[in-house]
Design an enzyme around this catalytic site. Structure first.
Site, PDB file in Angstrom:
ATOM      1  N   GLU A  53       0.859  -1.194   0.000  1.00  0.00           N
ATOM      2  CA  GLU A  53       0.000   0.000   0.000  1.00  0.00           C
ATOM      3  C   GLU A  53       0.889   1.236   0.000  1.00  0.00           C
ATOM      4  O   GLU A  53       1.872   1.289   0.744  1.00  0.00           O
ATOM      5  CB  GLU A  53      -0.904   0.034   1.241  1.00  0.00           C
ATOM      6  CG  GLU A  53      -1.749   1.317   1.257  1.00  0.00           C
ATOM      7  CD  GLU A  53      -2.639   1.454   2.488  1.00  0.00           C
ATOM      8  OE1 GLU A  53      -3.515   0.602   2.677  1.00  0.00           O
ATOM      9  OE2 GLU A  53      -2.426   2.431   3.237  1.00  0.00           O
ATOM     10  N   ALA A  94     -10.399  10.905   2.458  1.00  0.00           N
ATOM     11  CA  ALA A  94     -11.768  10.610   2.890  1.00  0.00           C
ATOM     12  C   ALA A  94     -12.784  11.558   2.269  1.00  0.00           C
ATOM     13  O   ALA A  94     -13.980  11.318   2.335  1.00  0.00           O
ATOM     14  CB  ALA A  94     -11.858  10.665   4.401  1.00  0.00           C
ATOM     15  N   ARG A 126     -15.652   3.245   3.384  1.00  0.00           N
ATOM     16  CA  ARG A 126     -16.478   4.356   3.833  1.00  0.00           C
ATOM     17  C   ARG A 126     -15.622   5.608   4.002  1.00  0.00           C
ATOM     18  O   ARG A 126     -15.973   6.692   3.613  1.00  0.00           O
ATOM     19  CB  ARG A 126     -17.138   4.012   5.178  1.00  0.00           C
ATOM     20  CG  ARG A 126     -18.134   5.054   5.623  1.00  0.00           C
ATOM     21  CD  ARG A 126     -18.438   4.935   7.089  1.00  0.00           C
ATOM     22  NE  ARG A 126     -17.288   5.289   7.901  1.00  0.00           N
ATOM     23  CZ  ARG A 126     -17.268   5.266   9.224  1.00  0.00           C
ATOM     24  NH1 ARG A 126     -18.335   4.855   9.889  1.00  0.00           N
ATOM     25  NH2 ARG A 126     -16.193   5.618   9.898  1.00  0.00           N
ATOM     26  N   ASP A 168     -12.864   7.678   6.958  1.00  0.00           N
ATOM     27  CA  ASP A 168     -13.041   8.197   8.321  1.00  0.00           C
ATOM     28  C   ASP A 168     -13.821   9.494   8.290  1.00  0.00           C
ATOM     29  O   ASP A 168     -13.739  10.254   7.333  1.00  0.00           O
ATOM     30  CB  ASP A 168     -11.670   8.437   8.971  1.00  0.00           C
ATOM     31  CG  ASP A 168     -11.119   7.145   9.561  1.00  0.00           C
ATOM     32  OD1 ASP A 168     -11.919   6.346  10.077  1.00  0.00           O
ATOM     33  OD2 ASP A 168      -9.897   6.941   9.477  1.00  0.00           O
ATOM     34  N   ALA A 170     -19.459   1.256   3.737  1.00  0.00           N
ATOM     35  CA  ALA A 170     -18.763   0.716   2.572  1.00  0.00           C
ATOM     36  C   ALA A 170     -19.664  -0.261   1.819  1.00  0.00           C
ATOM     37  O   ALA A 170     -19.622  -0.331   0.580  1.00  0.00           O
ATOM     38  CB  ALA A 170     -17.479   0.023   3.027  1.00  0.00           C
ATOM     39  N   TYR A 229     -11.038  -5.618  10.058  1.00  0.00           N
ATOM     40  CA  TYR A 229     -10.350  -5.127  11.264  1.00  0.00           C
ATOM     41  C   TYR A 229     -10.152  -6.239  12.297  1.00  0.00           C
ATOM     42  O   TYR A 229     -11.041  -6.485  13.130  1.00  0.00           O
ATOM     43  CB  TYR A 229     -11.177  -3.972  11.868  1.00  0.00           C
ATOM     44  CG  TYR A 229     -11.357  -2.855  10.867  1.00  0.00           C
ATOM     45  CD1 TYR A 229     -10.470  -1.786  10.822  1.00  0.00           C
ATOM     46  CD2 TYR A 229     -12.384  -2.908   9.904  1.00  0.00           C
ATOM     47  CE1 TYR A 229     -10.596  -0.789   9.870  1.00  0.00           C
ATOM     48  CE2 TYR A 229     -12.508  -1.918   8.938  1.00  0.00           C
ATOM     49  CZ  TYR A 229     -11.615  -0.862   8.928  1.00  0.00           C
ATOM     50  OH  TYR A 229     -11.729   0.119   7.971  1.00  0.00           O
ATOM     51  N   HIS A 263     -13.187  -2.758  14.417  1.00  0.00           N
ATOM     52  CA  HIS A 263     -13.248  -1.345  14.006  1.00  0.00           C
ATOM     53  C   HIS A 263     -13.603  -0.496  15.235  1.00  0.00           C
ATOM     54  O   HIS A 263     -14.488  -0.862  16.012  1.00  0.00           O
ATOM     55  CB  HIS A 263     -14.294  -1.162  12.898  1.00  0.00           C
ATOM     56  CG  HIS A 263     -14.302   0.230  12.352  1.00  0.00           C
ATOM     57  ND1 HIS A 263     -15.128   1.220  12.851  1.00  0.00           N
ATOM     58  CD2 HIS A 263     -13.546   0.822  11.394  1.00  0.00           C
ATOM     59  CE1 HIS A 263     -14.892   2.348  12.195  1.00  0.00           C
ATOM     60  NE2 HIS A 263     -13.943   2.136  11.303  1.00  0.00           N
ATOM     61  N   LYS A 291     -20.813  -6.611   3.941  1.00  0.00           N
ATOM     62  CA  LYS A 291     -19.913  -6.099   2.914  1.00  0.00           C
ATOM     63  C   LYS A 291     -19.646  -7.171   1.854  1.00  0.00           C
ATOM     64  O   LYS A 291     -19.653  -6.907   0.655  1.00  0.00           O
ATOM     65  CB  LYS A 291     -18.582  -5.736   3.598  1.00  0.00           C
ATOM     66  CG  LYS A 291     -18.006  -4.416   3.184  1.00  0.00           C
ATOM     67  CD  LYS A 291     -16.661  -4.195   3.830  1.00  0.00           C
ATOM     68  CE  LYS A 291     -16.722  -3.392   5.094  1.00  0.00           C
ATOM     69  NZ  LYS A 291     -15.418  -2.817   5.460  1.00  0.00           N
ATOM     70  N   GLN A 307       5.310   7.340  15.308  1.00  0.00           N
ATOM     71  CA  GLN A 307       4.422   6.584  14.421  1.00  0.00           C
ATOM     72  C   GLN A 307       3.620   5.552  15.227  1.00  0.00           C
ATOM     73  O   GLN A 307       2.425   5.366  15.001  1.00  0.00           O
ATOM     74  CB  GLN A 307       5.309   5.890  13.377  1.00  0.00           C
ATOM     75  CG  GLN A 307       4.589   5.009  12.412  1.00  0.00           C
ATOM     76  CD  GLN A 307       5.554   4.007  11.771  1.00  0.00           C
ATOM     77  OE1 GLN A 307       6.526   3.577  12.404  1.00  0.00           O
ATOM     78  NE2 GLN A 307       5.294   3.657  10.550  1.00  0.00           N
TER      79      GLN A 307
END
Ligand code: FAD
Length: 288
Positions: free
Chosen positions: A17, A51, A108, A110, A124, A146, A150, A166, A213
């Protein structure tokens, strides 16, 4: 190629990613980054999407086009819906279709207090259903999941029930939020199977290599830190180089254990850090 096809062809895949750089000078150097990442031979690279309302969102499609046409790697475009209406989503899918991009990670997004949510899509699953209804089987649609639950979900059971919605709406693959405890993922994958979720569930992994981080991750995504990881942060948190080494080793052993337990792929959150992606893929090159 649709990423479901990639997963059918290969028992275990590697994917990355990345996010579109915000600073113009970093965006100008995107080819340098993509060259190194693509040299690590990921099966696909997913590109994040703001978002809502972000002008950076055009860059998502631009980067995905590059990944496909210049580097011959399959792109996955993230698409959020909370702050878009149906006409805007139609425009995105039309653009993706025109560019020959076949994979969407439907999200969806945030909630952002500065960007008002629109009313067409609440979840979503609404976006997934809409894309399926309007474009048929043109796109392979993935969804997010998640392992640590979530943050907005009432509990684990509720979250898994929603995840099933989903998949029922048309998600053909799930990419997971990052997590630091493999047992959490194994239990989650088992819960998915018990709930009748029978699509590939790909673990998302991110090396934690600096203290700021790590703190950001805890607040943002609710990922839990196992005690053995907390000890590393406690011991090496003030020593940048040592924390880098320890974080990388922790991440590598997480990946090895996941692969040894037959996960269907590893989705690496690279944070656009080519040094990290290179070192990790080098460490597992004979495993995938
Ligand atoms: P949803 O699936 O809608 O879930 C949100 C909450 O609603 C959950 O608590 C869920 O249990 C509940 N829910 C879901 N469906 C229903 C339903 N039908 N009825 C009732 N409740 C329901 N964010 C970005 O802005 N850009 C990105 O590019 C991005 N990429 C991501 C990639 C991955 C792999 C992951 C895991 C997350 C990513 N995110 C991204 C973050 C994501 O947008 C947030 O986690 C967001 O809060 C939820 O998105 P979702 O698609 O999972 O939402």
């Amino acid at each position: 190629m649709k990423i479901t096809q990639i997963h059918t062809n290969k028992p275990q895949s590697l994917s990355f990613e990345i996010f579109p750089p915000k600073k113009e000078e970093d965006f100008k150097n995107i080819d340098e980054m993509l060259e190194i990442l693509c040299d690590c031979h990921p099966e696909y690279i997913s590109v994040t999407f703001g978002a809502g309302g972000s002008s950076n969102n055009n860059k998502t499609i631009e980067i995905a086009k590059k990944i496909k046409n210049q580097y011959n790697v399959e792109p996955v475009v993230h698409l959020t819906c909370l702050c878009y209406n149906k006409a805007e989503i139609d425009e995105f899918t039309r653009q993706l279709s025109y560019e020959g991009i076949e994979n969407i990670l439907a999200l969806r997004g945030d909630r952002n207090p500065n960007v008002p949510a629109k009313e067409d899509f609440l979840h979503a699953s609404d976006l997934i259903k809409y894309i399926k209804d309007t474009t048929g089987d043109q796109f392979c649609i993935a969804g997010a999941c998640y392992p640590d639950i979530h943050p907005e979900a009432a509990d684990k059971v509720d979250d898994i029930k929603n995840l099933k919605k989903k998949v029922d709406a048309g998600a053909e693959l799930l990419l997971s939020q990052l997590f630091f405890d493999n047992d959490t993922f194994f239990n989650f994958a088992e819960d998915c199977r018990l709930a009748g979720i029978n699509v590939p569930v790909i673990p998302g992994i991110m090396p934690c290599i600096n203290a700021a981080q790590i703190q950001r991750m805890v607040t943002m995504c609710g990922a839990k830190f196992p005690e053995k990881f907390q000890k590393i942060v406690h011991r090496y948190g003030d020593n940048k180089a040592a924390l880098f080494d320890a974080g990388m080793s922790y991440c590598e052993s997480q990946i090895i254990e996941l692969l040894a337990n037959d996960v269907e792929g590893i989705h690496l959150y690279t944070m656009n850090n080519v040094r990290v992606a290179k070192r990790l893929t080098e460490g597992i090159k004979n495993l995938i």
